[in-house]
Design a protein around this motif. Structure first.
Motif, PDB file in Angstrom:
ATOM      1  N   MET A  96     -26.840  -1.084  45.542  1.00  0.00           N
ATOM      2  CA  MET A  96     -26.280   0.178  46.005  1.00  0.00           C
ATOM      3  C   MET A  96     -25.827   0.045  47.457  1.00  0.00           C
ATOM      4  SD  MET A  96     -28.207   3.801  45.828  1.00  0.00           S
ATOM      5  CE  MET A  96     -29.110   3.530  44.359  1.00  0.00           C
ATOM      6  N   ALA A  97     -26.625  -0.683  48.245  1.00  0.00           N
ATOM      7  CA  ALA A  97     -26.327  -0.779  49.667  1.00  0.00           C
ATOM      8  C   ALA A  97     -25.161  -1.729  49.961  1.00  0.00           C
ATOM      9  CB  ALA A  97     -27.564  -1.228  50.430  1.00  0.00           C
ATOM     10  N   TYR A  98     -25.118  -2.848  49.235  1.00  0.00           N
ATOM     11  CA  TYR A  98     -24.126  -3.856  49.607  1.00  0.00           C
ATOM     12  C   TYR A  98     -22.959  -3.987  48.625  1.00  0.00           C
ATOM     13  CZ  TYR A  98     -27.843  -5.192  52.784  1.00  0.00           C
ATOM     14  OH  TYR A  98     -28.810  -5.175  53.743  1.00  0.00           O
ATOM     15  N   LEU A 143     -32.448   0.051  53.806  1.00  0.00           N
ATOM     16  CA  LEU A 143     -31.302   0.000  52.900  1.00  0.00           C
ATOM     17  C   LEU A 143     -30.784   1.389  52.528  1.00  0.00           C
ATOM     18  CD1 LEU A 143     -32.212  -2.889  50.461  1.00  0.00           C
ATOM     19  CD2 LEU A 143     -30.687  -2.900  52.396  1.00  0.00           C
ATOM     20  N   TYR A 144     -31.616   2.432  52.734  1.00  0.00           N
ATOM     21  CA  TYR A 144     -31.187   3.774  52.351  1.00  0.00           C
ATOM     22  C   TYR A 144     -29.958   4.235  53.121  1.00  0.00           C
ATOM     23  CZ  TYR A 144     -35.491   4.509  49.708  1.00  0.00           C
ATOM     24  OH  TYR A 144     -36.502   4.431  48.795  1.00  0.00           O
ATOM     25  N   PHE A 194     -27.342   2.508  53.840  1.00  0.00           N
ATOM     26  CA  PHE A 194     -26.103   1.881  53.386  1.00  0.00           C
ATOM     27  C   PHE A 194     -25.600   2.513  52.100  1.00  0.00           C
ATOM     28  CE2 PHE A 194     -28.127  -1.581  55.789  1.00  0.00           C
ATOM     29  CZ  PHE A 194     -27.135  -1.787  56.714  1.00  0.00           C
ATOM     30  N   PRO A 195     -24.340   2.422  51.746  1.00  0.00           N
ATOM     31  CA  PRO A 195     -23.260   1.948  52.611  1.00  0.00           C
ATOM     32  C   PRO A 195     -22.871   3.015  53.620  1.00  0.00           C
ATOM     33  CG  PRO A 195     -22.428   2.540  50.452  1.00  0.00           C
ATOM     34  CD  PRO A 195     -23.895   2.738  50.399  1.00  0.00           C
ATOM     35  N   GLN A 225     -20.020   6.299  53.337  1.00  0.00           N
ATOM     36  CA  GLN A 225     -19.658   6.474  51.927  1.00  0.00           C
ATOM     37  C   GLN A 225     -19.134   7.871  51.632  1.00  0.00           C
ATOM     38  OE1 GLN A 225     -23.048   6.952  49.185  1.00  0.00           O
ATOM     39  NE2 GLN A 225     -24.352   6.366  50.861  1.00  0.00           N
ATOM     40  N   PRO A 265     -32.530   9.373  49.820  1.00  0.00           N
ATOM     41  CA  PRO A 265     -31.456  10.372  49.887  1.00  0.00           C
ATOM     42  C   PRO A 265     -31.639  11.520  48.883  1.00  0.00           C
ATOM     43  CG  PRO A 265     -30.536   8.184  49.982  1.00  0.00           C
ATOM     44  CD  PRO A 265     -32.008   8.009  49.830  1.00  0.00           C
ATOM     45  N   TYR A 280     -21.608  -1.222  46.581  1.00  0.00           N
ATOM     46  CA  TYR A 280     -21.563   0.146  46.076  1.00  0.00           C
ATOM     47  C   TYR A 280     -20.564   0.355  44.941  1.00  0.00           C
ATOM     48  CZ  TYR A 280     -22.123   5.180  46.198  1.00  0.00           C
ATOM     49  OH  TYR A 280     -22.399   6.475  45.864  1.00  0.00           O
ATOM     50  N   ARG A 339     -31.413  -1.101  44.591  1.00  0.00           N
ATOM     51  CA  ARG A 339     -31.197  -0.573  45.935  1.00  0.00           C
ATOM     52  C   ARG A 339     -30.292  -1.494  46.751  1.00  0.00           C
ATOM     53  NH1 ARG A 339     -30.105   3.409  48.843  1.00  0.00           N
ATOM     54  NH2 ARG A 339     -31.352   4.683  47.461  1.00  0.00           N
TER      55      ARG A 339
END
Lengths: 364, 373
Positions: free
Chosen positions: B337-339, A168-169, A171-172, A175, A240, B341, B334
């Motif tokens: 944050m990922a999906y 998951l790190y 995503f997105p 950015q 990150p 944002y 998390r």
């Protein structure tokens, strides 16, 4: 002359080994500083840019078959200007060799040999370099092919990191915005440098021009893919926010793993990585030695080997603080982009505009 | 001949011995404990196993425990060095224990030396001790003769707790990304010294760099399952599934999880309301069920239902506790944050997390029950 030639397959390994070098350990970090979590996209982009330089480089060398960069320069620029540029190029390649020594020394000194004086670490590598470049291109190429399987071990060690990653790190994606990604790719180009050694090694390569181009281009592609894999892996291993404080993420990542026999995986990696550094160093040193040979009109580049290695080692001893090294790295890298990335295109343009090419080049 | 000359200097230099470390000049630390004193200073307690010559053929290990106090973790370590004849070396450290009070402050400040030192062992286990870390390190164990010191003993007991899924598997490096992550927290084994032994009593939950609470031992298995750990060697737990048996023991069933599959979703509604759902699909083997009544499919269905209900309740209990502590070890933040944002950027996660709608459900399937029905 016959045992001076290399096959186009050997050229592939020459380019790959020259490209993969000292930069790989800190690449994820330097990319992250610029392009944040999208650094791996910058890297892919840089791989595309590099292909243009490679195309120019190949076309240039194709116009002057069996000529190294140092033979080409006076032919397209005239005798005097050509001589000056020959000198500048030789200096550039020897400074890059010295930079490789500097970075290698700083990492080895920081990670394994804390007490060993830096001049010892530098001179060991410099002597190895001097020894290697006193041989023919074919012998160098054979050594490079021989050590290539070691990459698979490095690769395997990195794959082990997938036991503890956080996908998951990443995503997105995107950015940071397109501009930041493009800006970051300039740093990525620095890591991919090494294809410029082809300016000299192409002269020794046998095979049809199309095959040569395919080989260099494919070598650069492979390195780009491998680097992207490494960068991507470290980005999903470290948070990150964490990468910012870890200048050598690849090593740091491996330091955390231990197997029943090997406790410090990073030390294994480092020992194999030193061979990669040596191959890059040897390539650049060879190119620099060829430059000296051409300037001084020596019968054989061998006579220049010791002096050029000594020069690089002495230069490499100068910076002794971390910040000094960072500054050196920054400026030499910038100059490298100019000389290796952009100048092949300019040189090609000059030769096309002035209609300079070796007779019979089109026939081969 | 010319080439040979080049190799000579290299050979001379390669014999360098600047970086040698002789074992007889070092004392290897195998376990370390860190506590804060009342005045805010740092006390390091370390255990160094020392082989003592006993009768022939009977090697004996004696644990030497040293402690020293300083303003920082490194200073206390340097002062320890002054107390010991040889040089202390932590590169073989197996376990690092924090005292509870210490864990409730910022532990990253104390871990800095472990991340910074190129020789430190990043794969050492971390744990939090109820009370003081020094008590755990200086415990005189009942079974020290077999083991090679406190470090190895503690590491093995944490490892077996990991295998039983009582605690999640973490080491110094694996928690580092989580400490930096604003959207995910972590948990460490929670130890208690009983004088003659050290036992794992559950997990200590963290929020960013600080311990904020704990989940005790039987429930912590559910915690580990909720982290998504697919399988450990003996992920087992005993649950009470009925009330009406005369003998208390007959009310219980013990299960061993063979396969644990997690589905974890975070939703954001159109009005920025966040909800999260964890759904576990668990394949289990019944390892203890004294009523012996598992011959028909309908019986099995019945017991599956009962266990599912019980586990769902427990899972919800764990999640409620976590939200109360404001610790987010499953990484809801998390995911957000990922999906999602844009939503993430707008909110203050620390304030938002206890308020979100967070549900869990467990679906159990019995795939075996030993060699009797």
């Amino acid at each position: 002359m016959n045992n001076h030639t290399i096959t186009h397959r050997q050229l592939f390994f020459l380019i790959v080994q020259t490209q993969i070098g000292v930069g790989v350990l800190s690449l994820p970090y330097s990319l992250f500083v610029k392009a944040k979590i999208d650094g791996w996209i910058s890297l892919l982009l840089a791989g595309v840019f590099v292909q243009f330089s490679i195309l120019a480089m190949w076309k240039l060398c194709d116009r002057f078959p069996q000529n190294t960069l140092f033979d080409i320069l006076p032919k397209i620029m005239g005798k005097h200007l050509g001589f000056i540029f020959k000198f500048i190029y030789t200096l550039h390649f020897s400074i890059v060799s010295a930079l490789i020594l500097i970075l290698y020394n700083s990492i080895v000194g920081k990670w394994i040999l804390f007490e060993t004086p830096s001049w010892v670490i530098i001179f060991v590598m410099a002597f190895a370099g001097a020894y290697f470049i006193s041989s023919t291109p074919r012998e160098i190429a054979r050594f490079f092919v021989l050590v290539t399987p070691l990459f698979f071990i490095l690769f395997g060690l990195i794959i082990y990191a997938y036991t503890d990653v956080h996908f998951l790190y990443i995503f997105p994606i995107g950015q940071t915005g397109i501009m930041t990604i493009i800006k970051g790719s300039s740093d990525a180009v620095v890591a991919l440098l090494g294809f410029d050694a082809a300016l000299v090694f192409l002269a020794y390569t046998t095979g049809t021009p199309a095959k040569k181009l395919k080989v260099i281009s494919f070598a650069s592609f492979c390195v780009t893919v491998m680097y992207t894999f490494i960068v991507f892996t470290t980005y999903i291993f470290f948070n990150p926010m964490e990468i910012v404080i870890v200048p050598e993420p690849v090593l740091y990542m491996l330091k955390a793993f231990s197997f029943s026999i090997v406790e410090r995986t990073d030390l294994i990696f480092l020992s194999l990585w030193i061979i990669s550094v040596a191959t890059s160093f040897i390539s650049y040193l060879f190119v620099a030695a060829k430059g000296i040979q051409s300037i001084l009109k020596l019968h054989h580049h061998q006579s220049a080997a010791v002096y050029i290695a000594l020069f690089c080692a002495l230069v490499a001893i100068i910076p002794n603080e971390k910040l000094e090294i960072v500054t050196w790295n920054k400026y030499i890298s910038l100059v490298s982009i100019l000389f290796s990335g952009i100048s092949p295109i300019i040189l090609l343009l000059i030769s096309v505009l002035r209609k300079k090419q070796e007779k019979g080049a089109t026939a081969t | 001949m010319n080439k040979f000359i080049y190799t000579l200097p290299a050979l001379l230099l390669l014999t360098g011995c600047w970086d040698q470390t002789n074992l007889n000049e070092t004392k290897l630390i195998t376990a370390g404990g860190i506590d804060y004193t009342k005045k805010g200073k740092v006390t390091s307690t370390v255990s160094v196993p020392q082989a003592v010559a006993a009768e022939a053929g009977k090697g004996n290990i004696v644990n030497q425990v040293f402690a020293a106090t300083g303003n920082t973790a490194r200073q206390s370590r340097l002062r320890l060095d002054l107390k010991v004849a040889e040089r202390l070396d932590a590169s073989k450290n197996q376990v690092l224990v924090f005292g509870e009070e210490t864990a409730k402050t910022d532990i990253y400040n104390l871990l800095d030396i472990f991340y910074r030192d190129p020789k430190s062992s990043l794969n050492a286990k971390l744990a939090v001790a109820k009370g003081k870390a020094s008590d755990v390190i200086s415990t005189t164990f009942e079974e020290p003769k077999k083991s090679t010191g406190v470090g190895e003993y503690l590491r093995d007991s944490i490892k077996s707790a990991e295998e039983g899924a009582t605690v999640p598997a973490e080491n110094i490096q694996t928690i580092c990304p989580l400490m930096f992550d604003p959207g995910q927290d972590f948990a460490l084994p929670y130890l208690e010294s009983t004088g003659k032994a050290v036992k794992v009593i559950g997990v200590a939950l963290f929020q960013e760099h600080q311990m904020v609470g704990s989940i005790k031992e039987p429930l912590s298995v559910i915690y580990t399952m909720l982290t998504g750990e697919p399988h450990t060697i003996s992920m087992s737990t005993t649950k009470k599934i009925s009330n009406n048996q005369k003998e208390n023991l007959l009310n219980y069933v013990t299960i061993k999880v063979e396969k644990n599959k997690r589905k974890f979703d975070v939703y954001v509604s159109s009005r920025d309301k966040i909800s999260a759902k964890i759904k576990l699909n668990v394949k289990i083997i019944i390892t203890e069920y004294p009523p012996d009544n598992l011959s028909t499919p309908s019986e099995i269905k019945k017991i599956e239902k009962k266990i599912s209900k019980k586990l769902t309740e427990d899972a919800q209990k764990v999640i409620d506790k976590l939200q109360k502590m404001n610790s987010d070890p499953f990484g809801v933040g998390r995911q957000l944050m990922a999906y999602h944002y844009p939503t993430w950027e707008k909110l203050n996660w620390k304030e938002e997390y206890p308020k979100i709608d967070f549900k869990a459900s467990v679906d159990v399937e019995v795939i075996g029950h030993g060699i009797i029905e």
